[in-house]
Design a protein around this motif. Sequence first.
Motif, PDB file in Angstrom:
ATOM      1  N   CYS A  70       0.825  -1.208   0.000  1.00 38.32           N
ATOM      2  CA  CYS A  70       0.000   0.000   0.000  1.00 38.32           C
ATOM      3  C   CYS A  70       0.860   1.260   0.000  1.00 38.32           C
ATOM      4  N   ALA A  78      -2.543   4.247  -8.469  1.00 37.26           N
ATOM      5  CA  ALA A  78      -3.880   3.927  -7.983  1.00 37.26           C
ATOM      6  C   ALA A  78      -4.896   4.075  -9.104  1.00 37.26           C
ATOM      7  N   MET A  79      -4.727   5.110  -9.927  1.00 38.24           N
ATOM      8  CA  MET A  79      -5.654   5.291 -11.051  1.00 38.24           C
ATOM      9  C   MET A  79      -5.553   4.133 -12.029  1.00 38.24           C
ATOM     10  N   THR A  80      -4.332   3.637 -12.274  1.00 36.24           N
ATOM     11  CA  THR A  80      -4.184   2.532 -13.224  1.00 36.24           C
ATOM     12  C   THR A  80      -4.718   1.223 -12.648  1.00 36.24           C
ATOM     13  N   LEU A  81      -4.734   1.107 -11.341  1.00 36.23           N
ATOM     14  CA  LEU A  81      -5.236  -0.116 -10.706  1.00 36.23           C
ATOM     15  C   LEU A  81      -6.748  -0.095 -10.520  1.00 36.23           C
ATOM     16  N   ASP A  82      -7.343   1.097 -10.507  1.00 32.06           N
ATOM     17  CA  ASP A  82      -8.776   1.234 -10.247  1.00 32.06           C
ATOM     18  C   ASP A  82      -9.568   0.988 -11.520  1.00 32.06           C
ATOM     19  N   ARG A  83     -10.340  -0.077 -11.543  1.00 31.28           N
ATOM     20  CA  ARG A  83     -11.118  -0.429 -12.735  1.00 31.28           C
ATOM     21  C   ARG A  83     -12.293   0.524 -12.966  1.00 31.28           C
ATOM     22  N   THR A  84     -12.677   1.301 -11.959  1.00 25.82           N
ATOM     23  CA  THR A  84     -13.812   2.208 -12.136  1.00 25.82           C
ATOM     24  C   THR A  84     -13.380   3.610 -12.519  1.00 25.82           C
ATOM     25  N   ASP A  85     -12.089   3.894 -12.486  1.00 27.81           N
ATOM     26  CA  ASP A  85     -11.598   5.232 -12.838  1.00 27.81           C
ATOM     27  C   ASP A  85     -11.240   5.249 -14.315  1.00 27.81           C
ATOM     28  N   GLY A  88      -7.569   5.590 -15.648  1.00 33.00           N
ATOM     29  CA  GLY A  88      -6.589   4.520 -15.527  1.00 33.00           C
ATOM     30  C   GLY A  88      -6.532   3.613 -16.743  1.00 33.00           C
ATOM     31  N   ARG A  90      -8.420   1.018 -17.364  1.00 34.99           N
ATOM     32  CA  ARG A  90      -8.759  -0.379 -17.063  1.00 34.99           C
ATOM     33  C   ARG A  90     -10.245  -0.563 -16.814  1.00 34.99           C
ATOM     34  N   CYS A  91     -11.050   0.394 -17.235  1.00 36.23           N
ATOM     35  CA  CYS A  91     -12.500   0.277 -17.005  1.00 36.23           C
ATOM     36  C   CYS A  91     -13.045  -0.919 -17.761  1.00 36.23           C
TER      37      CYS A  91
END
Length: 121
Positions: A70, A78-85, A88, A90-91
Amino acid sequence: GGQRRSRESNRDPVHEEMEGHLEHLKKSARALTNKFQATKDILDQLKSSKQKLQEDYRNKVQAGKIDDACIKVTPRKAMTLDRTDPRGGRCREPMSARRKPPRPAMPGAISGLDMGLSMTF
């Protein structure tokens, strides 16, 4: 017969002393048995405590690894890991599919999207 009695009377003090030793040995054996059981109980408690401590240690090592991971997450990562952002990349579905169509500017006006939905082919 008199000689036999004199031998038995001579053995009585020795016999009594032997019985005294036997009682002392029995008492010592009971005490050692009790100490052995108490020691065994303590050993069982120590084994149980060791098992709990090992489990706790494993959990803390795992928590430390999670903390380390963390700490290494930057806002950009964090943006690249967040599927909802959507920033990133990765949506799971494109942002356009999740957005509601904009409301018409004038009452009764039809947007291009609404027109496309109402057309029949």
